[in-house]
Design a protein around this motif. Structure first.
Motif, mmCIF file in Angstrom:
data_model
loop_
_atom_site.group_PDB
_atom_site.id
_atom_site.type_symbol
_atom_site.label_atom_id
_atom_site.label_comp_id
_atom_site.label_asym_id
_atom_site.label_seq_id
_atom_site.Cartn_x
_atom_site.Cartn_y
_atom_site.Cartn_z
ATOM 1 N N VAL A 216 7.553 -2.720 -1.173
ATOM 2 C CA VAL A 216 5.923 -2.578 -0.942
ATOM 3 C C VAL A 216 5.570 -3.157 0.316
ATOM 4 O O VAL A 216 5.809 -4.300 0.587
ATOM 5 N N LEU A 249 -2.144 1.681 -5.147
ATOM 6 C CA LEU A 249 -2.266 2.737 -3.927
ATOM 7 C C LEU A 249 -3.635 2.431 -3.289
ATOM 8 O O LEU A 249 -4.756 1.849 -3.728
ATOM 9 N N ALA A 326 2.253 3.369 -8.000
ATOM 10 C CA ALA A 326 2.389 2.635 -6.680
ATOM 11 C C ALA A 326 3.798 2.337 -6.726
ATOM 12 O O ALA A 326 4.541 2.242 -5.518
ATOM 13 N N SER A 419 1.589 2.380 -0.738
ATOM 14 C CA SER A 419 1.754 1.350 -1.855
ATOM 15 C C SER A 419 1.687 0.074 -1.089
ATOM 16 O O SER A 419 2.439 -0.010 -0.155
#
Length: 497
Positions: A216, A249, A326, A419
């Motif tokens: 991420v 998100l 996400a 994300s």
């Protein structure tokens, strides 16, 4: 070890040029110490400049103006309510310091030229405590940098710290790299780590959170956990490394900055904005606020609960429950997705109580606001085929993704979204003097940490607490390190910027 003529020698060495680092540098300098602040990026700001900019505080002029009687003890009692359900202890002593000292830190920011609107309610706070900075979060950096330079803080950007340097068990400085050259910067009284969190360190995220989290991205791409890594090499311990805000998100920011982000953080402008919030009708204020709300905030998960579909860059559906989308998007190539829905959802999210995004206590943004302010991420088409063509997606995949939903055209696509982690809680273990502790609870001599780097197990859920801790901890550490040794000395090298 005697000083090398090439060494830069100061009383206090601050590593990191965000809010906590600037606060530490200013207070140390105003206490009479010579101070240098090192920042690896071309300009100051850190995660403070990326934040929404709210700060939660009691006993502020803004509370008094609204007749709100509040106090630090009530703030201290309310903060744990935000962490409900978290199966881990808070650092009650650091929380007490935060709540007791944030009123003075808030006034210090006002004295530095920063202006706020509010306070806004945010349950479970029993009273309104959230103050939002004007005109944007860059105001913190703008005014504090001016104050630091006026005070004589030596600020050096584009200067990357490679390692902390010890002598006879004490941290005496840091080795830095700049323009291909290395140099030792000494901090006679101590070194203050103010280098932020590690939301963009795949290594630390993988170790503390897991392999999926390591993929991420971060809101602040330069938040790579430099302070935590260097301190760990000396025996320090990271607490709550597995806790983070996110992943969630977020809409990608516009390529051209919005008017709100371009506004200069001049005091006169902020004062005018502060007056406007209380005197201008909402119809005049709302278009201005919408430019802020539609910039890079999180889309409401209620969109997906209502039937909207998240698809990847090829048009294939990204499947998971709304709270875990996400994670699923981070597994997709490119970490980019689009939120797609039909006419029924579009009508529903055009008015209260269904909104696309919000900044708590400020306003709500609906679909028409995105159509007006974010044409770069808004698409509308009468058919799925036309939408696939516009977004350069594969029509069969998009047809399949939307085929299970009872949607009728016209179809709306919002995106790309990505994300991201906003911030994480993995700070070094510190004592109430902000000294970094080793695994045996003993201070590492000469080493201090503030802000996210020195969070010390403090649970900071709720808007405005991370920034509050940045300024409270930075100010306290700056004063303490300046007083760590009697007397001061001038920097051996003059400021270079």
């Amino acid at each position: 070890m005697a000083d090398d003529p090439k060494d830069a020698v100061f009383d206090v060495l601050v590593i990191g040029g965000g809010g906590s680092g600037l606060a530490a540098a200013i207070e140390a300098r105003e206490a009479g110490a010579s101070v240098t602040l090192l920042e690896k990026n071309p300009r100051l700001g850190g995660s403070t400049a990326w934040s929404i900019g709210s700060i939660s505080a009691t006993q502020t002029p803004h509370q008094r103006a609204q007749g709100i009687e509040d106090n630090p003890q009530q703030h201290w009692e309310d903060m744990p309510k935000f962490a409900g359900g978290m199966d881990r202890p808070d650092n009650d002593a650091l929380r007490k310091i935060l709540c007791d000292e944030v009123p003075a830190a808030f006034q210090w920011l006002l004295d530095s030229g920063v202006r706020f609107m509010g306070p806004m309610p945010e349950p479970p706070h029993r009273l309104p405590r959230m103050h939002n900075v004007l005109p944007n979060s860059r105001s913190y950096i703008y005014h504090l940098e001016k104050r630091a330079r006026r005070d004589g803080v030596d600020i050096r950007c584009n200067t990357r710290v490679i390692e902390l340097v010890t002598e006879k068990g004490r941290v005496i400085g840091a080795r830095v790299e700049r323009d291909g050259q290395t140099q030792l910067f000494r901090g006679i009284n101590g070194v203050i780590l103010a280098a932020g969190d590690f939301t963009n360190s795949p290594e630390l995220k993988a170790r503390f959170m897991g392999p999926r989290e390591a993929k991420v991205e971060a809101i602040n791409m330069t938040a790579t956990g430099d302070g935590q890594k260097m301190a760990e090499a000396l025996g320090a311990t990271v607490l709550n490394g597995d806790l983070a805000l996110g992943p969630e998100l977020r809409f990608i920011p516009p390529q051209k900055e919005t008017l709100v982000r371009r506004l200069p953080p001049w005091r006169a402008l902020a004062v005018f904005m502060q007056w406007s919030m209380g005197h201008l009708p909402p119809a005049i204020l709302r278009p201005f606020l919408m430019q802020f709300l539609t910039t890079a905030l999180a889309p409401s998960l209620s969109l997906f609960e209502a039937g909207a579909v998240l698809v990847n860059q090829n048009g294939q559906a990204v499947h998971d429950e709304p709270k875990k989308l996400a994670y699923a998007l981070a597994d997709e190539l490119g970490n980019r997705g689009w939120i797609i829905f039909g006419q029924e959802i579009a009508q529903r999210f055009s008015a209260w109580p269904d909104f696309i995004s919000t900044a708590p206590g400020v306003a709500y943004a609906y679909l028409a606001d995105y159509a007006r302010n974010r044409k770069d991420i808004y698409a509308r088409a009468d058919s799925i085929k036309a939408l696939a063509s516009h977004l350069k997606m594969r029509e069969p995949l998009l047809q399949e993704a939307l085929g299970h939903q009872a949607m009728t055209g016209p179809y709306i696509a919002l995106g790309p979204v990505r994300s991201v982690f906003v911030h994480n809680e993995g700070g070094l273990k510190v004592d109430t003097s902000h000294r970094v502790l080793d695994a045996h609870e003993q201070p590492i001599d000469g080493l201090y940490a503030v802000g996210s780097t020195g969070q010390g197990g403090l649970l900071l859920k709720g808007h405005g607490h991370h920034i509050a801790w940045a300024f409270v901890s930075g100010r306290r550490a700056g004063k303490l390190v300046a007083a760590a040794r009697p007397g001061t000395r001038r920097a051996s090298n003059p400021p270079q910027e």
